[in-house]
Design a protein around this motif. Sequence first.
Motif, PDB file in Angstrom:
ATOM      1  N   TYR A 246       0.784  -1.135   0.157  1.00 39.96           N
ATOM      2  CA  TYR A 246       0.117   0.029  -0.086  1.00 39.96           C
ATOM      3  C   TYR A 246       0.972   1.115   0.008  1.00 39.96           C
ATOM      4  O   TYR A 246       1.870   1.342   0.762  1.00 39.96           O
ATOM      5  CB  TYR A 246      -1.075   0.030   1.111  1.00 39.96           C
ATOM      6  N   SER A 247       0.592   2.188  -0.974  1.00 35.98           N
ATOM      7  CA  SER A 247       1.506   3.394  -0.778  1.00 35.98           C
ATOM      8  C   SER A 247       0.573   4.550  -1.120  1.00 35.98           C
ATOM      9  O   SER A 247      -0.613   4.617  -1.944  1.00 35.98           O
ATOM     10  CB  SER A 247       2.265   3.248  -1.886  1.00 35.98           C
ATOM     11  N   TYR A 248       0.973   5.814  -0.105  1.00 45.61           N
ATOM     12  CA  TYR A 248       0.120   7.040  -0.240  1.00 45.61           C
ATOM     13  C   TYR A 248       0.878   7.911  -1.559  1.00 45.61           C
ATOM     14  O   TYR A 248       0.417   9.241  -1.802  1.00 45.61           O
ATOM     15  CB  TYR A 248       0.134   7.748   0.820  1.00 45.61           C
ATOM     16  N   ARG A 249       2.005   7.305  -2.097  1.00 43.21           N
ATOM     17  CA  ARG A 249       2.503   8.445  -2.872  1.00 43.21           C
ATOM     18  C   ARG A 249       3.347   7.473  -4.056  1.00 43.21           C
ATOM     19  O   ARG A 249       3.404   6.201  -3.851  1.00 43.21           O
ATOM     20  CB  ARG A 249       3.772   9.150  -2.064  1.00 43.21           C
ATOM     21  N   PRO A 250       3.811   7.850  -5.132  1.00 43.65           N
ATOM     22  CA  PRO A 250       4.342   7.316  -6.184  1.00 43.65           C
ATOM     23  C   PRO A 250       5.662   6.355  -5.620  1.00 43.65           C
ATOM     24  O   PRO A 250       6.611   6.828  -4.886  1.00 43.65           O
ATOM     25  CB  PRO A 250       4.761   8.162  -7.273  1.00 43.65           C
ATOM     26  N   LEU A 251       5.545   4.976  -6.150  1.00 47.99           N
ATOM     27  CA  LEU A 251       6.683   3.977  -5.797  1.00 47.99           C
ATOM     28  C   LEU A 251       6.909   3.124  -6.677  1.00 47.99           C
ATOM     29  O   LEU A 251       5.894   2.463  -7.337  1.00 47.99           O
ATOM     30  CB  LEU A 251       6.228   3.384  -4.473  1.00 47.99           C
ATOM     31  N   CYS A 252       8.115   3.103  -7.274  1.00 44.36           N
ATOM     32  CA  CYS A 252       8.434   1.995  -8.262  1.00 44.36           C
ATOM     33  C   CYS A 252       8.716   0.767  -7.654  1.00 44.36           C
ATOM     34  O   CYS A 252       9.713   0.487  -6.898  1.00 44.36           O
ATOM     35  CB  CYS A 252       9.449   2.359  -9.264  1.00 44.36           C
ATOM     36  N   SER A 276      -0.399  12.040   5.168  1.00 50.22           N
ATOM     37  CA  SER A 276       0.490  10.900   4.945  1.00 50.22           C
ATOM     38  C   SER A 276       1.951  11.056   4.615  1.00 50.22           C
ATOM     39  O   SER A 276       2.778  10.428   4.784  1.00 50.22           O
ATOM     40  CB  SER A 276      -0.233  10.058   3.836  1.00 50.22           C
ATOM     41  N   TRP A 277       2.043  12.492   4.060  1.00 49.02           N
ATOM     42  CA  TRP A 277       3.461  12.706   3.585  1.00 49.02           C
ATOM     43  C   TRP A 277       4.408  12.969   4.609  1.00 49.02           C
ATOM     44  O   TRP A 277       3.880  13.453   5.636  1.00 49.02           O
ATOM     45  CB  TRP A 277       3.382  13.746   2.413  1.00 49.02           C
ATOM     46  N   LEU A 300       3.609  19.986   2.504  1.00 44.21           N
ATOM     47  CA  LEU A 300       3.548  18.827   2.038  1.00 44.21           C
ATOM     48  C   LEU A 300       2.509  18.503   0.910  1.00 44.21           C
ATOM     49  O   LEU A 300       2.844  17.869   0.205  1.00 44.21           O
ATOM     50  CB  LEU A 300       2.827  17.741   3.175  1.00 44.21           C
ATOM     51  N   LYS A 301       1.871  19.361   0.885  1.00 48.74           N
ATOM     52  CA  LYS A 301       0.625  19.223  -0.414  1.00 48.74           C
ATOM     53  C   LYS A 301       1.526  19.624  -1.597  1.00 48.74           C
ATOM     54  O   LYS A 301       1.442  18.795  -2.815  1.00 48.74           O
ATOM     55  CB  LYS A 301      -0.369  20.291  -0.331  1.00 48.74           C
ATOM     56  N   LYS A 302       2.280  20.622  -1.610  1.00 51.46           N
ATOM     57  CA  LYS A 302       3.057  21.018  -2.879  1.00 51.46           C
ATOM     58  C   LYS A 302       4.197  20.156  -2.926  1.00 51.46           C
ATOM     59  O   LYS A 302       4.403  19.765  -4.241  1.00 51.46           O
ATOM     60  CB  LYS A 302       3.984  22.520  -2.670  1.00 51.46           C
ATOM     61  N   MET A 303       4.835  19.544  -2.057  1.00 49.79           N
ATOM     62  CA  MET A 303       5.846  18.348  -2.106  1.00 49.79           C
ATOM     63  C   MET A 303       4.931  17.346  -2.874  1.00 49.79           C
ATOM     64  O   MET A 303       5.854  16.763  -3.800  1.00 49.79           O
ATOM     65  CB  MET A 303       6.234  17.781  -0.651  1.00 49.79           C
TER      66      MET A 303
END
Length: 505
Positions: A246-252, A276-277, A300-303
Amino acid sequence: MEQERAQPAAKRARLSPPPQPLAAGAGPEDRLSALDDATLHAILARVPLRDAAATAALSRRWPRVFATLPRLVLCPATFNRRGFPDEDDEDRCEDPGRWMDALRRVLDRRAAPVAALEIDSRFMRLHCNWFSKVFRDFFCNGGLLELSIANTDYTDTEGCALPSAVYACTALTSLDLYNCWLRMPSKLTGLRALRSLRLRNVTATDADLVRLIRRGSAMEHLEIHDVHKARSITIHAPCLKKLDIYSYRPLCISAKKAPPLDMVRLSLSYGLPEHSWSLHDTDDTGRQDADHEMEEVLDLKKMAEREHKHTDEIRNMMSFLCGLTSTKELRLHLSTEYCEVVSMSKAWKLKSLPMKSYLLGLNSLSLVLDHNHEVLSTLVSCLLNSSPNLKDLRITELRHPGSPVPLAAEFWEEQINAGGFLNHLSRVTYYIDSLFDGHHCGGICKFLVMNARVLKKMSIEYHHSQARPEHAAMLEAARREVHLWPRASADVLVELTPVDQLPFF
């Protein structure tokens, strides 16, 4: 110092002496004490450790029963006084000094190695030297097989560093970490026996994660639920049976040498980055910035927005799918926020994976996504065209305001090859948000009924709230429509069924 005192080496466990038969005329039979140690351990495992320790006063046998309890569960409230108020069910420690003293007494009286340990790490940083010695003793005794460390101090932005002794443990078969920081030593001597690894909200570099996963050559279960800092994970695990990410952000994520996976679950949910970030998720935190620049880094939103723009989600998904050639069951959950991010990538052009990456072992596929979305509809087609032996298909419709009009059956006719899985698909379950308001169940369902040659059952499930008397006419019209669909299989059963809730992913 008292807090530096190490736990003495545990002795080999000796069975409690069997209970003696009662003499004639004695009191009522003590059936509880007549049970064997294993049964008593199973009973004590179901009560708090503080209450289990109190059983030592029952008879001369019970202190040894407690002292050989194989699993210890240590939470902040474990050694609180009875009746201490826990407001809002919070796991609060009444007195940290009392907690440490009670734990020392429990460990000093052990008569057998601890086989399984679950511990909240809230006190580990304050008493790090003492805990390091305790862990070394556990591992030297060779009895610790399962270890779970959870850091529930949410004000701790750094996370709890995993004790170095854990990396040297040779007997550990299960490791569960929550809100911890992984810093792998340059020389790794343990963890070869790991069969289960569960990482939740951990912080680790790509290299450390890869080394940890690769170390467990016998690993069968791997779960990664939110990982900070890491961006790319390569999985080398030849015995892996279950993979859950499970990931809250891009992950390869990529799996090498196609492990014989029984089940793979991938869930990508990119909403609410402010919750989450973390600062560990950006490469910019090491710079010396001016105040206004640092404020931008801390947003964090801009990140998240910067990361989304610079990530090729389609390439990431391709890397992931191409490592699943031997997988039997695949579950994909792609949130509506994921749709927005994937739209920033180039269009998905492939109708199928490369031939060498076909999902030849796949029998069951579960999809929770907006399959009418321009990019995701092509992904669904690619998956189906690349799964020639697929037998069971489940689709849960995800829709949100602004979702596109449901795609017609003709679209799927153009996208999906005529052969392949259509010769093996026997069951389809389609969970629809609404049968009305334009969310009709035609489209992919109609296409599959018309083209799946050995299909036995097409079940279209909707929420029971739509089965009210005022909906009767619309429901009957929907039933008439689906029964008029042409069928490739004369034996197929097509049914509309109300359910109480959508299935849990």
